[in-house]
Design a protein around this motif. Structure first.
Motif, PDB file in Angstrom:
ATOM      1  N   GLU A   1       1.007  -1.352   0.044  1.00 31.40           N
ATOM      2  CA  GLU A   1      -0.070  -0.073   0.229  1.00 31.40           C
ATOM      3  C   GLU A   1       0.726   1.387   0.035  1.00 31.40           C
ATOM      4  O   GLU A   1       0.363   2.180  -0.830  1.00 31.40           O
ATOM      5  CB  GLU A   1      -0.979   0.040   1.235  1.00 31.40           C
ATOM      6  CG  GLU A   1      -2.138   0.813   1.081  1.00 31.40           C
ATOM      7  CD  GLU A   1      -3.216   0.778   2.445  1.00 31.40           C
ATOM      8  OE1 GLU A   1      -3.152   1.621   3.045  1.00 31.40           O
ATOM      9  OE2 GLU A   1      -3.354  -0.644   2.758  1.00 31.40           O
ATOM     10  N   LYS A   2       1.912   1.287   0.980  1.00 22.88           N
ATOM     11  CA  LYS A   2       2.395   2.774   1.130  1.00 22.88           C
ATOM     12  C   LYS A   2       4.145   2.562   1.693  1.00 22.88           C
ATOM     13  O   LYS A   2       4.131   1.738   2.496  1.00 22.88           O
ATOM     14  CB  LYS A   2       1.499   3.442   1.929  1.00 22.88           C
ATOM     15  CG  LYS A   2       2.245   4.741   2.222  1.00 22.88           C
ATOM     16  CD  LYS A   2       1.267   5.464   3.256  1.00 22.88           C
ATOM     17  CE  LYS A   2       1.405   6.899   3.279  1.00 22.88           C
ATOM     18  NZ  LYS A   2       0.381   7.683   4.381  1.00 22.88           N
ATOM     19  N   ILE A   3       4.830   3.181   1.066  1.00 21.36           N
ATOM     20  CA  ILE A   3       6.159   3.306   1.475  1.00 21.36           C
ATOM     21  C   ILE A   3       6.271   4.834   1.586  1.00 21.36           C
ATOM     22  O   ILE A   3       6.315   5.834   0.722  1.00 21.36           O
ATOM     23  CB  ILE A   3       7.199   2.807   0.714  1.00 21.36           C
ATOM     24  CG1 ILE A   3       6.786   1.252   0.592  1.00 21.36           C
ATOM     25  CG2 ILE A   3       8.586   2.938   1.353  1.00 21.36           C
ATOM     26  CD1 ILE A   3       7.726   0.713  -0.687  1.00 21.36           C
ATOM     27  N   ARG A   4       7.005   5.123   3.083  1.00 20.65           N
ATOM     28  CA  ARG A   4       7.028   6.933   3.017  1.00 20.65           C
ATOM     29  C   ARG A   4       8.705   6.747   3.462  1.00 20.65           C
ATOM     30  O   ARG A   4       8.910   6.083   4.582  1.00 20.65           O
ATOM     31  CB  ARG A   4       6.246   7.481   4.031  1.00 20.65           C
ATOM     32  CG  ARG A   4       5.471   8.309   3.666  1.00 20.65           C
ATOM     33  CD  ARG A   4       4.566   9.234   4.643  1.00 20.65           C
ATOM     34  NE  ARG A   4       4.807   8.843   6.120  1.00 20.65           N
ATOM     35  CZ  ARG A   4       5.201   9.537   7.164  1.00 20.65           C
ATOM     36  NH1 ARG A   4       5.829  10.762   6.612  1.00 20.65           N
ATOM     37  NH2 ARG A   4       5.553   9.352   8.297  1.00 20.65           N
ATOM     38  N   THR A   5       9.243   7.527   3.043  1.00 23.45           N
ATOM     39  CA  THR A   5      10.678   7.573   3.456  1.00 23.45           C
ATOM     40  C   THR A   5      11.389   8.910   3.240  1.00 23.45           C
ATOM     41  O   THR A   5      11.257   9.757   2.425  1.00 23.45           O
ATOM     42  CB  THR A   5      11.713   6.787   2.545  1.00 23.45           C
ATOM     43  OG1 THR A   5      13.228   6.568   2.813  1.00 23.45           O
ATOM     44  CG2 THR A   5      11.495   6.968   1.029  1.00 23.45           C
ATOM     45  N   SER A   6      12.468   9.319   3.900  1.00 21.20           N
ATOM     46  CA  SER A   6      13.256  10.533   4.082  1.00 21.20           C
ATOM     47  C   SER A   6      14.143  10.306   2.833  1.00 21.20           C
ATOM     48  O   SER A   6      14.423   9.113   2.350  1.00 21.20           O
ATOM     49  CB  SER A   6      13.949  11.112   5.134  1.00 21.20           C
ATOM     50  OG  SER A   6      14.863  10.043   5.332  1.00 21.20           O
ATOM     51  N   ALA A   7      14.699  11.338   2.134  1.00 25.93           N
ATOM     52  CA  ALA A   7      15.521  11.198   0.946  1.00 25.93           C
ATOM     53  C   ALA A   7      16.522  12.164   0.627  1.00 25.93           C
ATOM     54  O   ALA A   7      15.974  13.328   0.591  1.00 25.93           O
ATOM     55  CB  ALA A   7      14.656  10.891  -0.193  1.00 25.93           C
ATOM     56  N   ASP A   8      17.630  12.059   0.362  1.00 26.59           N
ATOM     57  CA  ASP A   8      18.683  13.016  -0.139  1.00 26.59           C
ATOM     58  C   ASP A   8      19.342  12.409  -1.262  1.00 26.59           C
ATOM     59  O   ASP A   8      19.683  11.189  -1.415  1.00 26.59           O
ATOM     60  CB  ASP A   8      20.020  13.118   0.958  1.00 26.59           C
ATOM     61  CG  ASP A   8      19.240  13.849   2.316  1.00 26.59           C
ATOM     62  OD1 ASP A   8      18.649  14.740   2.122  1.00 26.59           O
ATOM     63  OD2 ASP A   8      19.705  13.434   3.237  1.00 26.59           O
TER      64      ASP A   8
ATOM     65  N   LEU B   1       9.896  11.120   0.082  1.00 35.07           N
ATOM     66  CA  LEU B   1       9.166  10.204  -1.088  1.00 35.07           C
ATOM     67  C   LEU B   1       7.981   9.447  -0.352  1.00 35.07           C
ATOM     68  O   LEU B   1       8.205   8.939   0.782  1.00 35.07           O
ATOM     69  CB  LEU B   1      10.372   9.217  -1.434  1.00 35.07           C
ATOM     70  CG  LEU B   1      11.567   9.800  -1.982  1.00 35.07           C
ATOM     71  CD1 LEU B   1      12.287   8.411  -2.578  1.00 35.07           C
ATOM     72  CD2 LEU B   1      11.313  11.071  -2.776  1.00 35.07           C
ATOM     73  N   GLN B   2       6.897   9.361  -0.950  1.00 38.24           N
ATOM     74  CA  GLN B   2       5.784   8.533  -0.782  1.00 38.24           C
ATOM     75  C   GLN B   2       5.325   7.842  -1.993  1.00 38.24           C
ATOM     76  O   GLN B   2       4.842   8.273  -3.035  1.00 38.24           O
ATOM     77  CB  GLN B   2       4.566   9.469  -0.407  1.00 38.24           C
ATOM     78  CG  GLN B   2       4.707  10.363   0.709  1.00 38.24           C
ATOM     79  CD  GLN B   2       3.627  11.485   1.110  1.00 38.24           C
ATOM     80  OE1 GLN B   2       2.719  11.337   0.535  1.00 38.24           O
ATOM     81  NE2 GLN B   2       3.875  12.001   2.139  1.00 38.24           N
ATOM     82  N   ILE B   3       5.338   6.510  -1.469  1.00 37.09           N
ATOM     83  CA  ILE B   3       5.152   5.637  -2.835  1.00 37.09           C
ATOM     84  C   ILE B   3       3.721   4.959  -2.354  1.00 37.09           C
ATOM     85  O   ILE B   3       3.699   4.259  -1.318  1.00 37.09           O
ATOM     86  CB  ILE B   3       6.346   4.526  -2.813  1.00 37.09           C
ATOM     87  CG1 ILE B   3       7.492   5.155  -3.378  1.00 37.09           C
ATOM     88  CG2 ILE B   3       5.882   3.337  -3.828  1.00 37.09           C
ATOM     89  CD1 ILE B   3       8.491   5.360  -2.357  1.00 37.09           C
TER      90      ILE B   3
END
Length: 151
Positions: A81-88, A98-100
């Motif tokens: 359903e969902k992946i949320r991650t910080s990203a550089d 990022l929100q997948i």
């Protein structure tokens, strides 16, 4: 904090692949290395701790031979359903989220990709730097990879 919509860039696709395969493509290092990054770039998965609080780090080889490092920390994971991650993505993009988002659509998968920026100004700057082309190319690669895998 400014309006979230004004700080978010979004891409949407429908992949002709089952949600389980799309999920694997996003969550397993051997899959990620095959499609992550714009066309022509080779990606090496350096770290991939797929759990909330876990970190990830990928290195992409630029055409000039230099390394382009992308990394972040997983903030939220909801299976299929969902992946949320910080990203550089140094030095081009820093401090984004990022929100997948995935949604089953029969044998296809609806995919929504949000990148949330700290400020509206930064969001506009990222858009002007080629956000849609770069990520668009990456998701074309993902689509080709998924099609290969479903044949």
């Amino acid at each position: 904090m400014s309006n979230l919509n004004n700080r978010t860039l979004t891409l949407e696709r429908t992949f002709d692949a089952p949600i389980e395969l799309v999920w694997e493509a996003w969550t397993q290092p051997e899959h990620i290395a095959q499609w992550w990054g714009p066309k022509g770039m080779k990606t090496e998965v350096i770290a991939h701790n797929f759990e909330v609080g876990g970190s990830w780090k990928y290195s992409m080889k630029m055409p000039d031979g230099s390394d382009f490092i992308a990394n972040g920390v997983y903030l939220e994971i909801i299976e299929f359903e969902k992946i949320r991650t910080s990203a550089d993505f140094k030095p081009m993009t820093e401090g984004v989220e990022l929100q997948i988002l995935l949604k089953k659509n029969g044998n296809k998968t609806n995919f929504t990709f949000h990148v949330v920026h700290a400020t509206e100004e930064y969001c506009k700057q990222q858009e002007e730097m080629g956000f849609y082309n770069g990520w668009g190319s990456t998701f074309e690669r993902l689509n080709e990879y998924l099609v290969e895998k479903t044949l």
